[in-house]
Every structure is written in C-alpha cells, then in structure tokens.
Design an enzyme around this catalytic site. Structure first.
Site, PDB file in Angstrom:
ATOM      1  N   CYS A 114       0.809  -1.223   0.000  1.00 48.66           N
ATOM      2  CA  CYS A 114       0.000   0.000   0.000  1.00 48.66           C
ATOM      3  C   CYS A 114       0.840   1.270   0.000  1.00 48.66           C
ATOM      4  CB  CYS A 114      -0.950  -0.012   1.186  1.00 48.66           C
ATOM      5  SG  CYS A 114      -1.993  -1.460   1.166  1.00 48.66           S
ATOM      6  N   HIS A 255      -3.439   6.755   2.595  1.00 52.83           N
ATOM      7  CA  HIS A 255      -3.817   5.467   2.012  1.00 52.83           C
ATOM      8  C   HIS A 255      -5.184   5.089   2.588  1.00 52.83           C
ATOM      9  CE1 HIS A 255      -4.122   1.397   0.885  1.00 52.83           C
ATOM     10  NE2 HIS A 255      -3.848   0.908   2.082  1.00 52.83           N
ATOM     11  N   ASN A 285      -9.959  -0.660  -0.069  1.00 46.28           N
ATOM     12  CA  ASN A 285      -8.491  -0.570  -0.086  1.00 46.28           C
ATOM     13  C   ASN A 285      -7.972  -1.073  -1.430  1.00 46.28           C
ATOM     14  OD1 ASN A 285      -5.748  -0.960   0.248  1.00 46.28           O
ATOM     15  ND2 ASN A 285      -5.907  -1.879   2.301  1.00 46.28           N
TER      16      ASN A 285
HETATM   17  N1  ACO Z   1     -17.529  -9.578   9.617  1.00 40.53           N
HETATM   18  C1  ACO Z   1     -17.917  -9.872  10.872  1.00 40.53           C
HETATM   19  N2  ACO Z   1     -17.034 -10.180  11.854  1.00 40.53           N
HETATM   20  C2  ACO Z   1     -15.724 -10.170  11.533  1.00 40.53           C
HETATM   21  C3  ACO Z   1     -15.268  -9.886  10.231  1.00 40.53           C
HETATM   22  C4  ACO Z   1     -16.225  -9.578   9.260  1.00 40.53           C
HETATM   23  N3  ACO Z   1     -15.895  -9.267   7.979  1.00 40.53           N
HETATM   24  N4  ACO Z   1     -13.911  -9.947  10.226  1.00 40.53           N
HETATM   25  C5  ACO Z   1     -13.522 -10.273  11.473  1.00 40.53           C
HETATM   26  N5  ACO Z   1     -14.617 -10.422  12.253  1.00 40.53           N
HETATM   27  C6  ACO Z   1     -14.681 -10.764  13.672  1.00 40.53           C
HETATM   28  C7  ACO Z   1     -13.452 -11.486  14.165  1.00 40.53           C
HETATM   29  O1  ACO Z   1     -13.537 -12.870  13.920  1.00 40.53           O
HETATM   30  C8  ACO Z   1     -13.455 -11.146  15.642  1.00 40.53           C
HETATM   31  O2  ACO Z   1     -14.392 -11.982  16.280  1.00 40.53           O
HETATM   32  P1  ACO Z   1     -14.117 -12.523  17.786  1.00 40.53           P
HETATM   33  O3  ACO Z   1     -14.067 -11.279  18.651  1.00 40.53           O
HETATM   34  O4  ACO Z   1     -15.309 -13.384  18.044  1.00 40.53           O
HETATM   35  O5  ACO Z   1     -12.816 -13.241  17.725  1.00 40.53           O
HETATM   36  C9  ACO Z   1     -14.017  -9.716  15.676  1.00 40.53           C
HETATM   37  O6  ACO Z   1     -14.719  -9.542  14.426  1.00 40.53           O
HETATM   38  C10 ACO Z   1     -12.969  -8.641  15.811  1.00 40.53           C
HETATM   39  O7  ACO Z   1     -11.934  -8.906  14.845  1.00 40.53           O
HETATM   40  P2  ACO Z   1     -10.691  -7.945  14.675  1.00 40.53           P
HETATM   41  O8  ACO Z   1      -9.767  -8.510  13.641  1.00 40.53           O
HETATM   42  O9  ACO Z   1     -10.130  -7.641  16.039  1.00 40.53           O
HETATM   43  O10 ACO Z   1     -11.432  -6.632  14.104  1.00 40.53           O
HETATM   44  P3  ACO Z   1     -10.845  -5.193  13.882  1.00 40.53           P
HETATM   45  O11 ACO Z   1     -11.657  -4.208  14.600  1.00 40.53           O
HETATM   46  O12 ACO Z   1      -9.357  -5.142  14.081  1.00 40.53           O
HETATM   47  O13 ACO Z   1     -11.137  -4.935  12.311  1.00 40.53           O
HETATM   48  C11 ACO Z   1      -9.892  -4.957  10.244  1.00 40.53           C
HETATM   49  C12 ACO Z   1     -10.547  -5.794  11.352  1.00 40.53           C
HETATM   50  C13 ACO Z   1     -10.992  -4.157   9.570  1.00 40.53           C
HETATM   51  C14 ACO Z   1      -9.214  -5.874   9.257  1.00 40.53           C
HETATM   52  C15 ACO Z   1      -8.866  -3.977  10.897  1.00 40.53           C
HETATM   53  O14 ACO Z   1      -8.061  -4.699  11.799  1.00 40.53           O
HETATM   54  C16 ACO Z   1      -7.976  -3.282   9.895  1.00 40.53           C
HETATM   55  O15 ACO Z   1      -8.419  -2.441   9.127  1.00 40.53           O
HETATM   56  N6  ACO Z   1      -6.651  -3.563   9.964  1.00 40.53           N
HETATM   57  C17 ACO Z   1      -5.639  -2.781   9.223  1.00 40.53           C
HETATM   58  C18 ACO Z   1      -5.606  -3.100   7.784  1.00 40.53           C
HETATM   59  C19 ACO Z   1      -4.459  -2.359   7.127  1.00 40.53           C
HETATM   60  O16 ACO Z   1      -4.277  -1.157   7.321  1.00 40.53           O
HETATM   61  N7  ACO Z   1      -3.632  -3.045   6.367  1.00 40.53           N
HETATM   62  C20 ACO Z   1      -2.451  -2.447   5.777  1.00 40.53           C
HETATM   63  C21 ACO Z   1      -2.666  -2.032   4.392  1.00 40.53           C
HETATM   64  S1  ACO Z   1      -3.213  -3.353   3.331  1.00 40.53           S
HETATM   65  C22 ACO Z   1      -1.893  -3.751   2.248  1.00 40.53           C
HETATM   66  O17 ACO Z   1      -0.782  -3.396   2.424  1.00 40.53           O
HETATM   67  C23 ACO Z   1      -2.233  -4.660   1.072  1.00 40.53           C
END
Ligand code: ACO
Length: 332
Positions: A114, A255, A285
């Site tokens: 990214c 980003h 993204n």
């Molecule tokens: N729908 C419903 N529930 C979900 C989903 C979904 N799509 N995805 C995960 N969950 C659940 C999980 O299983 C977890 O359940 P549990 O509590 O029962 O275990 C709960 O939701 C919380 O999961 P987290 O992973 O802690 O959720 P978070 O609030 O962190 O959001 C996300 C996840 C959106 C992926 C976030 O962590 C994020 O945006 N991370 C950063 C991404 C990023 O910036 N990446 C770098 C750039 S990408 C690149 O370089 C290609």
C-alpha cells in the site's frame, strides 16, 4: 539543479461494484459490521479479462493527456503493484509501456504494497533530481480481487481494484517542486500481511500452483495498531523536518485502508474534516492505487487547484510506510 514537479493525475475505476450486501451473502459478515469497522460500503472489481496493466494504461493515458506533455517525452515508467499481470516477468510497467505505444524507455515495477505510490514518487523524484530522467510516468495499479480469498471474511471485505497515475517532470522552479518524501520499512513484521505461498520462499513439491497460493493473509488487528502509530509518527516527522504546520496542508491524502485509521491520524494532526480526502467508502483498499485514485477524485470534483499542498501518507505490507509533501503543479 533540477527539481521534480507533480504535473497531473489520472485514474481508472472498473465499472463493476461489489457491495457489502453482496459480500454478506458470500461470507459471515454484514453491512453494519463492515461499515462500522472499516468505513467501506462498496468496492470496484475488474472484469475477468481486464488485467492490472489494462487499468494502469487507462489511468496513465488520462494523466498524460492532462499533463500537456507529449508522450514521446516520457523517459521512464514505474508501476507500483502487488497484483502484477504476471508474477515474475514481464513487469506490468513494460506491458503498460507497450499499451501506451512507448518504446526504448526505462520501465519496471516495485513491490511496496500500500506504500507503493509513495515509493515510486520518491524514485521518480530521485531520478529527476539526479538529472537522469526528465518526465516520469508513475502508476499504482491493482487487481486485488485476483489475490483475495473470498472465503476469508477478515480480508475479502477490504480490497478492491483500480489504478491511478501521475506525471512527474523536471523543473527549475523550486516553488513548484515536491518538497520532501519519507520512506521506511521493517521486515520483522513481514508475517502480519503476506501472500505466504507461491514464491521461492515456499516449498513446493509440484510445479502446479494452486490459484489460492497467491491469496493475501493478514493479521488485521495487529496491523491496525502498528498502522496508526507509524502513520502518525511519520507525518509528524515530515511536517516538523520541513517547518510546515498541519494547517498549511490543503489536502491530506492518506492510504485508504480503514476510516478508523485515517480518523485517528487526522485527530493526532488536528486536521479539519475538509482537509482529509476520503474515498475508502466507495473504493475500499486498492493498495498501491489508493492514493492516486484519491488524488484523482479531488481533481475531478474540482477541489484540487494549482499550488495547493498535499500531504500523502501510506502504510502497508512489508511492513512499509511513507509520506510526502507535494504541491500540485500542473503546467500553465
Ligand atoms: N464480519 C464480521 N465479523 C468479523 C469480520 C467480518 N468481515 N472480520 C472479522 N470479524 C470478527 C473477528 O472474527 C473477531 O471476532 P471474535 O471477537 O469473536 O474473535 C471480531 O470480528 C474482531 O476482529 P478484529 O480482527 O479484532 O477486528 P478489527 O476491529 O481489528 O477490524 C480490520 C478488522 C478491519 C481488518 C482492521 O483490523 C484493519 O483495518 N486492519 C488494518 C488493515 C491495514 O491497514 N492493512 C495495511 C494495508 S493493506 C496492504 O498493504 C495490502
């Protein structure tokens, strides 16, 4: 000494839309969860016969046309992508050069996820300032749908396809030059976000590669925390290094990974809502394409004018990060 100026922007967004509602029929998720946790409502998906190079070439044609610079003057093409047409060779940049009808120029891809667009901007700036190139076409292009596991709700809700491109040119006028670019990386966090299989780092007994071997895997929550910390630190440093206040920034172009990450960085910098460019809701993204697609959005909606200062800020797999202070400097 030559300086590097950001002359023009273009983008290509595939027409097919994949909504949160559609995704909630594919995996156990909901529009409410995706909107609340990411800010994403929909993303665009390329057609099966539409390659990363097709999208990159369309974005590049628009950027070239808007630059007012004849394409024969382009002497280098750099493409940032993690979803190239072909994994090893030829590079997507060389394919794009042919689609644009350009021959005998330098063309190559870089892989910085990214952060790719900030990386290629810094490479273009360095080549121009060294006097080695005069007009560089930089392209962020991604067909992330090709490397997304649509049975993994943790990642498939995030990613979309598209491309953005810019023309960076030599200038003698320091006023219109790119001010500064920071780039960084820390491979000790490589496992947070990766395509673990299919490369020389994975053992395979067979030459046959499963399609799924190229799918992205992410430890989202850990990545989230590091992203907020790193992005905030990086922008504070680049502003301070250049004696620029956050109130001097007309357009903060981060980003577009997650609305919560963008808001946290915006709050840390005390940015007003009207300074923050947001496209995550409609494109999701798009990795290396996300920043130029966002710049194109403000350009096409008439919000980006000559001389206005943009602050670019990116974070991604690697881990990699980068920021840039860039005045928009179209030719008069
Ligand atoms: N729908 C419903 N529930 C979900 C989903 C979904 N799509 N995805 C995960 N969950 C659940 C999980 O299983 C977890 O359940 P549990 O509590 O029962 O275990 C709960 O939701 C919380 O999961 P987290 O992973 O802690 O959720 P978070 O609030 O962190 O959001 C996300 C996840 C959106 C992926 C976030 O962590 C994020 O945006 N991370 C950063 C991404 C990023 O910036 N990446 C770098 C750039 S990408 C690149 O370089 C290609």
């Amino acid at each position: 000494m030559a300086y590097a100026a950001f002359r023009s922007i273009g983008a290509y967004i595939p027409s097919k839309i994949l909504s949160n509602e559609e995704l909630s029929k594919m995996v156990d998720t909901s529009d409410e969860w995706i909107t609340k946790r990411t800010g994403i409502k929909e993303r665009h998906i390329a057609a099966s016969d539409e390659f990363t190079s097709d999208m990159g070439a369309k974005a590049a044609k628009l950027a070239l046309q808007r630059s007012g610079i004849d394409k024969s003057k382009i002497d280098m093409i750099i493409c940032a992508t993690i979803s190239p047409d072909y994994f090893c060779m030829p590079s997507t940049a060389t394919i794009i050069s042919t689609k644009l009808g350009l021959k005998n120029i330098t063309a190559f891809d870089i892989s910085a996820a990214c952060t790719g667009f900030v990386y290629i901007l810094s490479i273009a700036k360095a080549f121009i300032e060294a006097g080695m190139k005069k007009n560089v076409l930089i392209i962020g292009a991604e067909k992330l749908s090709a490397i997304t596991d649509y049975s993994d709700r943790g990642t498939c809700i995030l990613f979309g396809d598209g491309a953005g491109a810019a023309v960076i040119s030599a200038t003698d006028n320091k006023e219109e030059a790119i001010i500064d670019i920071h780039t960084g990386a820390d491979g000790s966090f490589a496992d947070l976000l990766m395509t673990p299989n299919g490369g020389s780092g994975s053992a395979h007994d067979s030459l046959e590669q499963e399609a799924s071997s190229c799918f992205m895997q992410m430890k989202g929550n850990e990545t989230f925390k590091i992203a907020v910390k790193t992005l905030t630190k990086d922008v504070i440093e680049i502003l301070s290094d250049n004696n620029i206040q956050s109130s001097d920034i007309k357009h903060f172009v981060p980003h577009q990974a997650n609305l919560r990450i963008i808001k946290a960085v915006g709050d840390a910098l005390k940015l007003k809502d009207e300074q923050i460019v947001l496209t995550v809701e409609k494109y999701g993204n798009t990795s290396g394409a996300s920043i130029p697609m966002a710049i194109n959005d403000i350009y096409e909606s008439g919000k980006l004018h000559a001389g206005e200062l943009m602050l670019l800020d990116a974070f991604g797999g690697g881990l990699t990060w980068g920021s840039a202070l860039v005045p928009f400097s179209p030719l008069k």
